[in-house]
Write a protein that holds these residues in place. Sequence first.
Motif, PDB file in Angstrom:
ATOM      1  N   SER A   1       0.852  -1.197   0.000  1.00  0.00           N
ATOM      2  CA  SER A   1       0.000   0.000   0.000  1.00  0.00           C
ATOM      3  C   SER A   1       0.891   1.251   0.000  1.00  0.00           C
ATOM      4  N   ASP A   2       0.247   2.433  -0.061  1.00  0.00           N
ATOM      5  CA  ASP A   2       1.030   3.675  -0.090  1.00  0.00           C
ATOM      6  C   ASP A   2       1.234   4.239   1.328  1.00  0.00           C
ATOM      7  N   GLN A   3       0.930   3.447   2.360  1.00  0.00           N
ATOM      8  CA  GLN A   3       1.034   3.953   3.738  1.00  0.00           C
ATOM      9  C   GLN A   3       2.470   3.866   4.278  1.00  0.00           C
ATOM     10  N   ASP A   4       2.853   4.855   5.083  1.00  0.00           N
ATOM     11  CA  ASP A   4       4.166   4.781   5.762  1.00  0.00           C
ATOM     12  C   ASP A   4       4.084   3.716   6.840  1.00  0.00           C
ATOM     13  N   ILE A   5       5.087   2.863   6.896  1.00  0.00           N
ATOM     14  CA  ILE A   5       5.053   1.787   7.892  1.00  0.00           C
ATOM     15  C   ILE A   5       5.555   2.324   9.232  1.00  0.00           C
ATOM     16  N   ARG A   6       4.742   2.103  10.267  1.00  0.00           N
ATOM     17  CA  ARG A   6       5.064   2.700  11.570  1.00  0.00           C
ATOM     18  C   ARG A   6       5.576   1.702  12.595  1.00  0.00           C
ATOM     19  N   TRP A   7       6.140   0.587  12.142  1.00  0.00           N
ATOM     20  CA  TRP A   7       6.755  -0.312  13.098  1.00  0.00           C
ATOM     21  C   TRP A   7       8.169   0.185  13.405  1.00  0.00           C
ATOM     22  N   CYS A   8       8.691  -0.199  14.580  1.00  0.00           N
ATOM     23  CA  CYS A   8      10.051   0.220  14.950  1.00  0.00           C
ATOM     24  C   CYS A   8      11.050  -0.389  13.958  1.00  0.00           C
ATOM     25  N   PRO A   9      12.142   0.320  13.666  1.00  0.00           N
ATOM     26  CA  PRO A   9      13.184  -0.278  12.818  1.00  0.00           C
ATOM     27  C   PRO A   9      13.660  -1.588  13.462  1.00  0.00           C
ATOM     28  N   GLY A  10      13.784  -2.625  12.647  1.00  0.00           N
ATOM     29  CA  GLY A  10      14.277  -3.909  13.164  1.00  0.00           C
ATOM     30  C   GLY A  10      13.193  -4.845  13.667  1.00  0.00           C
ATOM     31  N   CYS A  11      11.943  -4.403  13.677  1.00  0.00           N
ATOM     32  CA  CYS A  11      10.834  -5.241  14.161  1.00  0.00           C
ATOM     33  C   CYS A  11      10.646  -6.439  13.218  1.00  0.00           C
ATOM     34  N   GLY A  12      10.354  -7.608  13.792  1.00  0.00           N
ATOM     35  CA  GLY A  12      10.135  -8.815  12.999  1.00  0.00           C
ATOM     36  C   GLY A  12       8.908  -8.730  12.103  1.00  0.00           C
ATOM     37  N   ASP A  13       8.013  -7.801  12.387  1.00  0.00           N
ATOM     38  CA  ASP A  13       6.794  -7.663  11.572  1.00  0.00           C
ATOM     39  C   ASP A  13       7.124  -7.386  10.099  1.00  0.00           C
ATOM     40  N   TYR A  14       8.235  -6.659   9.850  1.00  0.00           N
ATOM     41  CA  TYR A  14       8.595  -6.324   8.457  1.00  0.00           C
ATOM     42  C   TYR A  14       8.788  -7.588   7.625  1.00  0.00           C
ATOM     43  N   SER A  15       9.440  -8.566   8.237  1.00  0.00           N
ATOM     44  CA  SER A  15       9.749  -9.784   7.502  1.00  0.00           C
ATOM     45  C   SER A  15       8.458 -10.547   7.179  1.00  0.00           C
ATOM     46  N   ILE A  16       7.526 -10.572   8.114  1.00  0.00           N
ATOM     47  CA  ILE A  16       6.265 -11.300   7.877  1.00  0.00           C
ATOM     48  C   ILE A  16       5.488 -10.591   6.763  1.00  0.00           C
ATOM     49  N   LEU A  17       5.492  -9.260   6.814  1.00  0.00           N
ATOM     50  CA  LEU A  17       4.819  -8.473   5.766  1.00  0.00           C
ATOM     51  C   LEU A  17       5.445  -8.778   4.393  1.00  0.00           C
ATOM     52  N   ALA A  18       6.772  -8.800   4.350  1.00  0.00           N
ATOM     53  CA  ALA A  18       7.460  -9.033   3.068  1.00  0.00           C
ATOM     54  C   ALA A  18       7.138 -10.421   2.523  1.00  0.00           C
ATOM     55  N   GLN A  19       7.134 -11.424   3.398  1.00  0.00           N
ATOM     56  CA  GLN A  19       6.866 -12.795   2.912  1.00  0.00           C
ATOM     57  C   GLN A  19       5.409 -12.954   2.508  1.00  0.00           C
ATOM     58  N   MET A  20       4.531 -12.254   3.183  1.00  0.00           N
ATOM     59  CA  MET A  20       3.109 -12.316   2.795  1.00  0.00           C
ATOM     60  C   MET A  20       2.949 -11.723   1.397  1.00  0.00           C
ATOM     61  N   LYS A  21       3.585 -10.574   1.166  1.00  0.00           N
ATOM     62  CA  LYS A  21       3.464  -9.911  -0.145  1.00  0.00           C
ATOM     63  C   LYS A  21       4.083 -10.788  -1.234  1.00  0.00           C
ATOM     64  N   LYS A  22       5.167 -11.472  -0.901  1.00  0.00           N
ATOM     65  CA  LYS A  22       5.839 -12.331  -1.873  1.00  0.00           C
ATOM     66  C   LYS A  22       4.982 -13.558  -2.196  1.00  0.00           C
ATOM     67  N   MET A  23       4.280 -14.076  -1.205  1.00  0.00           N
ATOM     68  CA  MET A  23       3.524 -15.316  -1.378  1.00  0.00           C
ATOM     69  C   MET A  23       2.188 -15.081  -2.098  1.00  0.00           C
ATOM     70  N   LEU A  24       1.568 -13.928  -1.871  1.00  0.00           N
ATOM     71  CA  LEU A  24       0.197 -13.714  -2.360  1.00  0.00           C
ATOM     72  C   LEU A  24       0.011 -13.898  -3.877  1.00  0.00           C
ATOM     73  N   PRO A  25       0.957 -13.440  -4.719  1.00  0.00           N
ATOM     74  CA  PRO A  25       0.736 -13.637  -6.156  1.00  0.00           C
ATOM     75  C   PRO A  25       0.542 -15.114  -6.519  1.00  0.00           C
ATOM     76  N   ASP A  26       1.156 -16.019  -5.735  1.00  0.00           N
ATOM     77  CA  ASP A  26       1.033 -17.457  -6.040  1.00  0.00           C
ATOM     78  C   ASP A  26      -0.397 -17.960  -5.846  1.00  0.00           C
ATOM     79  N   LEU A  27      -1.209 -17.235  -5.090  1.00  0.00           N
ATOM     80  CA  LEU A  27      -2.594 -17.673  -4.884  1.00  0.00           C
ATOM     81  C   LEU A  27      -3.442 -17.396  -6.132  1.00  0.00           C
ATOM     82  N   GLY A  28      -2.936 -16.514  -7.004  1.00  0.00           N
ATOM     83  CA  GLY A  28      -3.647 -16.240  -8.253  1.00  0.00           C
ATOM     84  C   GLY A  28      -4.962 -15.502  -8.060  1.00  0.00           C
ATOM     85  N   LEU A  29      -5.050 -14.728  -7.001  1.00  0.00           N
ATOM     86  CA  LEU A  29      -6.288 -13.980  -6.754  1.00  0.00           C
ATOM     87  C   LEU A  29      -6.054 -12.484  -6.983  1.00  0.00           C
TER      88      LEU A  29
END
Length: 337
Positions: free
Chosen positions: A15-43
Amino acid sequence: MSSELPVLKASDFASDQDIRWCPGCGDYSILAQMKKMLPDLGLPQEQIVFISGIGCSSRFPYYMNTYGMHSIHGRAPAFATGLRVTRPDLKVFVITGDGDSLSIGGNHFIHMLRRNVDVTMVLFNNRIYGLTKGQYSPTSPEGQVTKSTPMGSVDHPLNPISVALGAEAGFIARSVDSNIKHLAATLYRAAQHRGTSLVEVYQNCNVFNDGAFSYAQDKATRADTTLELEHGKPMIFGKNRDKGVRLNGLRPEVVDLSTGISHDDLLFHDEQADTALVHILAKMRHPEMPEPIGVFRDVEKGIFEDQVRGQLNTAVEKKGAGDLVKLFASGETWDVE
Ligand SMILES: Cc1ncc(C[n+]2csc(CCOP(=O)(O)OP(=O)(O)O)c2C)c(N)n1
Ligand code: SF4
């Protein structure tokens, strides 16, 4: 005009939103892998919805270029259930934290899993309340010193996998934020499952609980401290693949494979095994045992919204479509003066 769907990329889901998690938070990695995986669902994006409760992790829907809802603390499962019943054409994800889903939302968590609503739930477990600045959570270990437990927590923690098994969830998995290939593959398997799928992700809150899962996150140690579950394969782990897990009665034990113990003597992983066996895996904890990651359980069972909609269709076939205005005006009515 072509009727084919465009091929989506990970960046299409940002999305176009600024990400407000702390630098180094593990949430970034989960977000990145979710975005990477979603195209494979073909939706297409408009068929995907992320629903969250409250917490740092629950900011997730803002960062996805899909539909989404940042809902009420612990209540994302209720919103997701309602949405799936009325819009079964949508792919629904629930994003939640250990505090959100196991404390205030404990009841909702259990009942969504028990009902088997077709929703993929990703539980970011950092063993702390991040957003409210470091109070202990239902997964904090006994003795943990936090802002709200200055002398150490005296609570016995919940194990999300054991709770999900108690609710007889059909799909239960665990992954780790820093183990990105494993995480993307596990999210994909969960999203493909029909029925409630739960993925517990060990997530590092580097500000309020840094290193809670460092043994499983650190590349240097994780091969010896985690056990990657693979359906139909013997339970082998270790940097040199020289350790195995076997059962001694009902107790799992680590064996040294260099002493001649054969693979046939080890436990073989079965995603459709009786829940008793999966409970044994769920209770395997570092440092005594390697902690299992991957898919613990994958079984098909009746889906809640299919059954609700089936009953509705039968009622309409038998009695015709309802009329809400007529229903409200039927039976006894009162004037309140
Ligand atoms: C009804 C209600 N109770 C309590 C809170 C305060 N609160 C906000 S987030 C949170 C805990 C979040 O912890 P967790 O789910 O572990 O998520 P994290 O922030 O660690 O990702 C609490 C208690 C609230 N916002 N609303
Ligand atoms: S407080 Fe913790 S969980 Fe929240 S954004 Fe910061 S590092 Fe992440």
